[in-house]
Design an enzyme around this catalytic site. Structure first.
Site, short mmCIF file in Angstrom:
data_model
loop_
_atom_site.label_atom_id
_atom_site.label_comp_id
_atom_site.label_asym_id
_atom_site.label_seq_id
_atom_site.Cartn_x
_atom_site.Cartn_y
_atom_site.Cartn_z
CB SER A 18 -0.86 0.02 1.27
OG SER A 18 -1.39 1.32 1.48
CE1 TYR B 117 -3.84 -1.97 5.28
CE2 TYR B 117 -2.74 0.05 4.55
CZ TYR B 117 -3.51 -1.07 4.27
OH TYR B 117 -3.95 -1.30 2.98
P1 NAI Z 1 -11.43 -5.63 1.13
O1 NAI Z 1 -11.65 -5.45 2.60
O2 NAI Z 1 -12.47 -5.15 0.20
O3 NAI Z 1 -11.14 -7.16 0.83
C1 NAI Z 1 -10.22 -7.90 1.59
C2 NAI Z 1 -10.60 -9.36 1.52
O4 NAI Z 1 -9.68 -10.10 2.35
C3 NAI Z 1 -12.00 -9.65 2.07
O5 NAI Z 1 -12.70 -10.48 1.18
C4 NAI Z 1 -11.72 -10.33 3.40
O6 NAI Z 1 -12.73 -11.27 3.79
C5 NAI Z 1 -10.40 -11.02 3.13
N1 NAI Z 1 -9.68 -11.31 4.37
C6 NAI Z 1 -9.48 -10.48 5.42
N2 NAI Z 1 -8.83 -11.11 6.41
C7 NAI Z 1 -8.60 -12.37 5.97
C8 NAI Z 1 -7.98 -13.50 6.54
N3 NAI Z 1 -7.47 -13.46 7.79
N4 NAI Z 1 -7.92 -14.65 5.84
C9 NAI Z 1 -8.45 -14.72 4.59
N5 NAI Z 1 -9.07 -13.67 3.99
C10 NAI Z 1 -9.15 -12.52 4.68
O7 NAI Z 1 -10.03 -4.94 0.81
P2 NAI Z 1 -9.41 -4.42 -0.58
O8 NAI Z 1 -9.60 -2.97 -0.66
O9 NAI Z 1 -9.85 -5.28 -1.68
O10 NAI Z 1 -7.87 -4.63 -0.28
C11 NAI Z 1 -7.14 -5.75 -0.76
C12 NAI Z 1 -5.67 -5.54 -0.43
O11 NAI Z 1 -5.23 -4.34 -1.04
C13 NAI Z 1 -5.37 -5.41 1.06
O12 NAI Z 1 -4.15 -6.03 1.36
C14 NAI Z 1 -5.25 -3.92 1.24
O13 NAI Z 1 -4.45 -3.59 2.36
C15 NAI Z 1 -4.63 -3.50 -0.06
N6 NAI Z 1 -4.84 -2.11 -0.42
C16 NAI Z 1 -6.08 -1.63 -0.68
C17 NAI Z 1 -6.24 -0.31 -1.04
C18 NAI Z 1 -7.56 0.30 -1.36
O14 NAI Z 1 -7.60 1.50 -1.55
N7 NAI Z 1 -8.63 -0.45 -1.44
C19 NAI Z 1 -5.08 0.60 -1.09
C20 NAI Z 1 -3.84 -0.03 -0.82
C21 NAI Z 1 -3.74 -1.33 -0.49
#
Ligand code: NAI
Length: 253
Positions: A151, A163
């Site tokens: 990120s 984070y």
């Molecule tokens: P989101 O919250 O929409 O999706 C994350 C997914 O990971 C969810 O389906 C959740 O159930 C799953 N998850 C969470 N903990 C888990 C675990 N212990 N075991 C298995 N699955 C688990 O998040 P998003 O936005 O799609 O983010 C995805 C990645 O991208 C993350 O690593 C986040 O930190 C990173 N990111 C996101 C940004 C954004 O603006 N959306 C910006 C920078 C990084």
């Protein structure tokens, strides 16, 4: 790497960036193994990948639990008979100032539980999944690619001690693994997204979101497909390894 008929594991594949990357890669003929905590979301994502024209299977598992993740990666390897990629994408937020001071008093501190929860999923989970994927790829003799999703916060974002530290950690693992695994034909890359339109950012306060968007030089948030196409580019370019790609509309923290 040729995408057609390759097998790629995506953690956090149930929604957001994980699901977007899964659908994008499915349309290019990749077979997907999707890991998430939420079985219903996983089923929806698997259906979407199949509709996009490829094979996909759901694995409900917590990336932070060593025994479960070992069993899950073994099951994936048995089910598909090969492993060519991992996107370490699952992640959570537990934001808060380390020490919050108001009217002469300390009103809140980041708890050890808030710190540890993020470390467990965003850093330890990435280590465990990377280790299991590499174990199967090397044992199978499969060439492949591991992508860690970091990120922009890896540079240090206020309110995100936990984070930011975890994302700096997964960025540091990229050159380590790239050097260790190159001899096995495995490349390792990272993507550091800025603010992207997903469920995660939708959970932020509208006011904070507006303020943040105004500070992005490109004047908008990124779209999940813009991260997905970056992942596909990494898989397909065989000379990319050990580096981060920043996809953030020129935003700097
Ligand atoms: P989101 O919250 O929409 O999706 C994350 C997914 O990971 C969810 O389906 C959740 O159930 C799953 N998850 C969470 N903990 C888990 C675990 N212990 N075991 C298995 N699955 C688990 O998040 P998003 O936005 O799609 O983010 C995805 C990645 O991208 C993350 O690593 C986040 O930190 C990173 N990111 C996101 C940004 C954004 O603006 N959306 C910006 C920078 C990084």
């Amino acid at each position: 790497m040729k995408l057609q008929d390759s097998v790629i594991v995506i953690t956090g594949g149930g929604q957001g960036l994980g699901r977007a990357m899964a659908e994008y890669l499915a349309a290019k003929g990749v077979k997907l193994a999707l890991i998430d905590l939420m079985p219903e979301k996983l089923e929806e994502a698997v259906a979407a990948c199949k509709a996009a024209g490829s094979e996909a299977k759901a694995y409900t598992c917590n990336v932070a639990k060593e025994e479960d993740i070992e069993k899950t990666f073994k099951a994936i390897n048995d089910d598909f008979g090969q492993m060519n990629g991992l996107i370490n994408n699952a992640g959570i937020l537990r934001d808060g100032l380390m020490v919050k001071h108001r009217d002469g008093e300390i009103v809140k501190r980041m708890s050890l539980a808030e710190w540890q929860a993020v470390m467990d999923v965003n850093l330890t989970g990435v280590f465990l999944c990377g280790r299991e994927a590499a174990t199967h790829m090397v044992s199978n003799g499969d060439q492949g690619v591991i992508i860690n999703i970091a990120s922009i916060s890896r540079a240090g974002n206020m309110g995100q001690s936990n984070y930011s530290a975890a994302k700096a950690g997964v960025s540091a693992l990229v050159p380590v693994w790239a050097k260790e695994l190159a001899r096995h034909g495995i490349r390792v890359m990272g993507i550091a997204p800025g603010f992207i339109e997903t469920e995660m950012t939708a959970s932020m306060k509208a006011e904070a979101l507006e303020k943040m968007t105004a500070g992005i030089p490109l004047r908008r948030m990124g779209k999940p497909e813009e991260i997905a196409s970056t992942a596909a580019f990494i898989f397909e370019n065989d000379y990319l390894s050990g580096r981060m790609i920043e996809v953030d509309g020129a935003l700097r923290l």
